[in-house]
Design a protein around this motif. Structure first.
Motif, PDB file in Angstrom:
ATOM      1  N   ARG A  59     -12.742 -30.040 -36.115  1.00  0.00           N
ATOM      2  CA  ARG A  59     -12.320 -30.644 -34.854  1.00  0.00           C
ATOM      3  C   ARG A  59     -11.262 -31.715 -35.121  1.00  0.00           C
ATOM      4  O   ARG A  59     -11.306 -32.384 -36.163  1.00  0.00           O
ATOM      5  N   PRO A  60     -10.342 -31.914 -34.174  1.00  0.00           N
ATOM      6  CA  PRO A  60      -9.367 -33.006 -34.331  1.00  0.00           C
ATOM      7  C   PRO A  60     -10.041 -34.350 -34.083  1.00  0.00           C
ATOM      8  O   PRO A  60     -10.964 -34.462 -33.268  1.00  0.00           O
ATOM      9  N   GLN A  61      -9.596 -35.366 -34.794  1.00  0.00           N
ATOM     10  CA  GLN A  61     -10.122 -36.719 -34.595  1.00  0.00           C
ATOM     11  C   GLN A  61      -9.152 -37.614 -33.833  1.00  0.00           C
ATOM     12  O   GLN A  61      -9.464 -38.752 -33.535  1.00  0.00           O
ATOM     13  N   VAL A  62      -7.971 -37.077 -33.552  1.00  0.00           N
ATOM     14  CA  VAL A  62      -7.006 -37.760 -32.691  1.00  0.00           C
ATOM     15  C   VAL A  62      -6.435 -36.730 -31.725  1.00  0.00           C
ATOM     16  O   VAL A  62      -6.495 -35.520 -31.973  1.00  0.00           O
ATOM     17  N   SER A  63      -5.890 -37.216 -30.616  1.00  0.00           N
ATOM     18  CA  SER A  63      -5.308 -36.331 -29.610  1.00  0.00           C
ATOM     19  C   SER A  63      -3.821 -36.124 -29.874  1.00  0.00           C
ATOM     20  O   SER A  63      -3.150 -36.990 -30.450  1.00  0.00           O
ATOM     21  N   GLY A  64      -3.330 -34.978 -29.455  1.00  0.00           N
ATOM     22  CA  GLY A  64      -1.903 -34.711 -29.601  1.00  0.00           C
ATOM     23  C   GLY A  64      -1.600 -33.234 -29.504  1.00  0.00           C
ATOM     24  O   GLY A  64      -2.490 -32.395 -29.276  1.00  0.00           O
ATOM     25  N   THR A  65      -0.349 -32.913 -29.699  1.00  0.00           N
ATOM     26  CA  THR A  65       0.108 -31.526 -29.651  1.00  0.00           C
ATOM     27  C   THR A  65      -0.006 -30.895 -31.032  1.00  0.00           C
ATOM     28  O   THR A  65       0.374 -31.501 -32.043  1.00  0.00           O
ATOM     29  N   LEU A  66      -0.544 -29.692 -31.068  1.00  0.00           N
ATOM     30  CA  LEU A  66      -0.701 -28.985 -32.340  1.00  0.00           C
ATOM     31  C   LEU A  66       0.668 -28.457 -32.771  1.00  0.00           C
ATOM     32  O   LEU A  66       1.195 -27.511 -32.184  1.00  0.00           O
ATOM     33  N   TYR A 173     -14.173 -19.784 -45.711  1.00  0.00           N
ATOM     34  CA  TYR A 173     -13.349 -18.850 -44.955  1.00  0.00           C
ATOM     35  C   TYR A 173     -13.126 -19.371 -43.540  1.00  0.00           C
ATOM     36  O   TYR A 173     -14.051 -19.869 -42.893  1.00  0.00           O
ATOM     37  N   ILE A 174     -11.884 -19.238 -43.088  1.00  0.00           N
ATOM     38  CA  ILE A 174     -11.519 -19.674 -41.751  1.00  0.00           C
ATOM     39  C   ILE A 174     -12.035 -18.676 -40.719  1.00  0.00           C
ATOM     40  O   ILE A 174     -11.939 -17.460 -40.908  1.00  0.00           O
ATOM     41  N   GLY A 175     -12.589 -19.196 -39.619  1.00  0.00           N
ATOM     42  CA  GLY A 175     -13.032 -18.337 -38.530  1.00  0.00           C
ATOM     43  C   GLY A 175     -11.916 -18.106 -37.527  1.00  0.00           C
ATOM     44  O   GLY A 175     -10.725 -18.177 -37.855  1.00  0.00           O
ATOM     45  N   ARG A 176     -12.307 -17.856 -36.298  1.00  0.00           N
ATOM     46  CA  ARG A 176     -11.318 -17.652 -35.232  1.00  0.00           C
ATOM     47  C   ARG A 176     -10.519 -18.929 -35.002  1.00  0.00           C
ATOM     48  O   ARG A 176     -11.061 -20.028 -35.021  1.00  0.00           O
ATOM     49  N   LEU A 177      -9.216 -18.780 -34.772  1.00  0.00           N
ATOM     50  CA  LEU A 177      -8.356 -19.906 -34.414  1.00  0.00           C
ATOM     51  C   LEU A 177      -8.288 -19.977 -32.894  1.00  0.00           C
ATOM     52  O   LEU A 177      -7.545 -19.223 -32.245  1.00  0.00           O
ATOM     53  N   LEU A 178      -9.097 -20.870 -32.332  1.00  0.00           N
ATOM     54  CA  LEU A 178      -9.220 -20.939 -30.881  1.00  0.00           C
ATOM     55  C   LEU A 178      -8.058 -21.687 -30.231  1.00  0.00           C
ATOM     56  O   LEU A 178      -7.873 -21.595 -29.015  1.00  0.00           O
ATOM     57  N   LYS A 179      -7.300 -22.457 -31.006  1.00  0.00           N
ATOM     58  CA  LYS A 179      -6.133 -23.173 -30.485  1.00  0.00           C
ATOM     59  C   LYS A 179      -4.897 -22.705 -31.250  1.00  0.00           C
ATOM     60  O   LYS A 179      -4.919 -22.598 -32.478  1.00  0.00           O
ATOM     61  N   LYS A 180      -3.838 -22.451 -30.521  1.00  0.00           N
ATOM     62  CA  LYS A 180      -2.603 -21.986 -31.137  1.00  0.00           C
ATOM     63  C   LYS A 180      -1.580 -23.116 -31.180  1.00  0.00           C
ATOM     64  O   LYS A 180      -1.764 -24.182 -30.574  1.00  0.00           O
ATOM     65  N   GLN A 181      -0.499 -22.884 -31.921  1.00  0.00           N
ATOM     66  CA  GLN A 181       0.577 -23.869 -32.036  1.00  0.00           C
ATOM     67  C   GLN A 181       1.128 -24.220 -30.651  1.00  0.00           C
ATOM     68  O   GLN A 181       1.396 -23.349 -29.832  1.00  0.00           O
ATOM     69  N   GLY A 182       1.285 -25.524 -30.391  1.00  0.00           N
ATOM     70  CA  GLY A 182       1.758 -25.997 -29.107  1.00  0.00           C
ATOM     71  C   GLY A 182       0.657 -26.421 -28.163  1.00  0.00           C
ATOM     72  O   GLY A 182       0.934 -27.028 -27.118  1.00  0.00           O
ATOM     73  N   SER A 183      -0.608 -26.134 -28.519  1.00  0.00           N
ATOM     74  CA  SER A 183      -1.720 -26.517 -27.652  1.00  0.00           C
ATOM     75  C   SER A 183      -1.979 -28.011 -27.740  1.00  0.00           C
ATOM     76  O   SER A 183      -1.777 -28.640 -28.785  1.00  0.00           O
ATOM     77  N   VAL A 185      -4.598 -30.827 -28.077  1.00  0.00           N
ATOM     78  CA  VAL A 185      -5.960 -30.895 -28.617  1.00  0.00           C
ATOM     79  C   VAL A 185      -6.419 -32.346 -28.637  1.00  0.00           C
ATOM     80  O   VAL A 185      -5.603 -33.278 -28.577  1.00  0.00           O
ATOM     81  N   GLY A 186      -7.745 -32.513 -28.738  1.00  0.00           N
ATOM     82  CA  GLY A 186      -8.307 -33.858 -28.779  1.00  0.00           C
ATOM     83  C   GLY A 186      -9.762 -33.830 -29.219  1.00  0.00           C
ATOM     84  O   GLY A 186     -10.404 -32.762 -29.228  1.00  0.00           O
ATOM     85  N   PRO A 187     -10.308 -34.994 -29.564  1.00  0.00           N
ATOM     86  CA  PRO A 187     -11.690 -35.053 -30.054  1.00  0.00           C
ATOM     87  C   PRO A 187     -12.727 -34.620 -29.029  1.00  0.00           C
ATOM     88  O   PRO A 187     -13.831 -34.223 -29.401  1.00  0.00           O
ATOM     89  N   THR A 188     -12.412 -34.737 -27.741  1.00  0.00           N
ATOM     90  CA  THR A 188     -13.391 -34.413 -26.703  1.00  0.00           C
ATOM     91  C   THR A 188     -13.325 -32.967 -26.246  1.00  0.00           C
ATOM     92  O   THR A 188     -14.017 -32.584 -25.304  1.00  0.00           O
ATOM     93  N   ASP A 189     -12.523 -32.147 -26.900  1.00  0.00           N
ATOM     94  CA  ASP A 189     -12.425 -30.737 -26.515  1.00  0.00           C
ATOM     95  C   ASP A 189     -13.784 -30.058 -26.666  1.00  0.00           C
ATOM     96  O   ASP A 189     -14.488 -30.276 -27.672  1.00  0.00           O
ATOM     97  N   PRO A 190     -14.178 -29.235 -25.693  1.00  0.00           N
ATOM     98  CA  PRO A 190     -15.474 -28.548 -25.820  1.00  0.00           C
ATOM     99  C   PRO A 190     -15.512 -27.541 -26.957  1.00  0.00           C
ATOM    100  O   PRO A 190     -16.580 -27.268 -27.513  1.00  0.00           O
ATOM    101  N   GLU A 191     -14.381 -26.989 -27.328  1.00  0.00           N
ATOM    102  CA  GLU A 191     -14.320 -26.013 -28.404  1.00  0.00           C
ATOM    103  C   GLU A 191     -13.668 -26.626 -29.635  1.00  0.00           C
ATOM    104  O   GLU A 191     -12.755 -27.448 -29.525  1.00  0.00           O
ATOM    105  N   SER A 192     -14.139 -26.220 -30.792  1.00  0.00           N
ATOM    106  CA  SER A 192     -13.529 -26.671 -32.032  1.00  0.00           C
ATOM    107  C   SER A 192     -12.244 -25.905 -32.299  1.00  0.00           C
ATOM    108  O   SER A 192     -11.976 -24.864 -31.683  1.00  0.00           O
TER     109      SER A 192
END
Length: 377
Positions: A59-66, A173-183, A185-192
């Motif tokens: 999970r991200p620990q700071v908010s911002g654009t991926l 091993y990396i699982g599914r990438l639920l967030k793509k480049q440009g999304s 993101v932030g610590p309070t996101d319901p999904e990792s």
């Protein structure tokens, strides 16, 4: 007259004679066998879920654009390897601002020190009152506190800037990438952002009912559960297609309490997974061996189910059969392992029991083999 006399004689004869009683059919000939005791091992299968020894959410620990994604789904990463990059510009600016505030605080402290140095000889020569010197010293103490606060702000800004580069916390091993480049993101996101699993070894979790757990504890020596775990044999893992996993596992954990909802307790078995064939989220079955001492083996075909009970027909004196309920503790192939209801030396009917009734007489025929418990070494 002679005809009438003949009819009378015939009538008297027919009234005095009675039909012959039918003969009873002979008792049926049925195969029987003698029960003996022995030791056997049965195998119980329990639904199981598979997890990596380390299975963490990233999970991200700071908010911002991926800004960047450095890995692909399913790829293996090492601990410390960068996997995501969040836009760092706001956090770089915050760090520069904190550094500037620290420099300003250090300058204020230097000015306060100069004021102390100027007033000290004047107070000693009683040119000015010591009140001014005390005020200068208080100002200097405030300036030093401001420096410490500014340093803390710089440290926080540096930490937040470091959080913009997200690194793998463990090998895996990396699982599914639920967030793509440009999304965003932030610590309070319901999904990792993704999940990371270390699957060089896997944990397989399964549950035992309270009754199974009691039987499980009675099988192996030891005063404590920890001692009993050391005596447990290896367990097998059946995959979803019922194939047996090539590696054997070891039960190494028993949960501290029963689940109040299901009335079951969870156990964990660990399996080596050097080739990565097993993944977190897989399902299967754990095959657990249970050893039964002094158990009696009865063929399933020699039993009949009735009102949630299992019965056999034993052969007693005068070849009379008796319907006897038995207590089953396990099953091995086509045989039941029996604990109570019959004893060693009893004879049971092996087949043709569907038409038997309590107290019926049969003609016992010795089966080729006795019903025996095979001793496992």
């Amino acid at each position: 007259m002679a005809i009438l006399l003949g009819l009378i004689i015939l009538f008297i004869y027919s009234c005095s004679s009675s039909p012959a009683a039918p003969q009873a059919p002979p008792p049926p000939s049925l195969p029987v066998a003698t029960i003996v005791t022995g030791t056997d091992t049965t195998y119980q299968e329990y639904p199981a879920s598979i997890e990596g020894t380390v299975n963490v959410e990233v999970r991200p620990q700071v908010s911002g654009t991926l800004d960047k994604v450095f890995v692909d789904e399913g790829s293996f990463v090492s601990a410390g390897q960068p996997i995501f990059k969040i836009n760092e510009q706001p956090y770089r600016a915050a760090l520069n601002n904190a550094i500037a505030s620290q420099h300003a605080a250090e300058g204020a402290a230097a000015n306060a020190q100069l004021e102390i140095d100027k007033l000290t000889p004047l107070v000693q020569n009683k040119v000015v009152s010591d009140y001014q010197l005390k005020t200068a010293k208080a100002t200097y103490d405030v300036a030093k506190a401001n420096i410490e606060q500014a340093k803390a702000n710089v440290s926080t800004a540096q930490i937040n800037l470091g959080y913009t580069l997200i690194k793998a916390p463990v090998n895996g091993y990396i699982g599914r990438l639920l967030k793509k480049q440009g999304s965003l993101v932030g610590p309070t996101d319901p999904e990792s952002l993704t999940q990371l699993s270390d699957i060089h070894d896997v944990h397989v979790y399964f549950s035992l009912s309270e009754k199974d757990f009691v039987n499980f504890k009675e099988q192996y020596p030891g005063l404590t559960l920890k001692d009993k775990l050391k005596q447990l044999p290896s367990v097998s893992l059946l995959l979803a297609d019922n194939s047996v996993y090539t590696k054997q596992g070891k039960v190494d954990m028993i949960d501290g309490q029963f689940d109040k909802t299901t009335g079951a307790i969870t156990l964990r078995a660990s399996f080596a997974n050097p080739q990565g064939l097993l993944r977190s989220g897989n399902t299967g079955k754990v095959r657990l061996s249970l050893q039964h001492k002094d158990a009696l083996i009865v063929p399933e075909s020699a039993t009949v189910d009735m009102q949630d009970k299992v019965f056999v027909f034993t052969v007693g004196d005068s070849s009379k059969v008796k319907k006897q309920a038995i207590t089953i503790v396990g099953k091995n192939g086509n045989n039941y392992l029996v604990k109570d209801g019959v004893k060693a030396g009893d004879q049971i009917v092996l087949s043709g029991i569907d038409h038997l009734q309590e107290g019926m007489v049969i003609h016992p025929e010795k089966a080729t083999d006795k019903v025996v418990a095979v001793v496992k070494n």
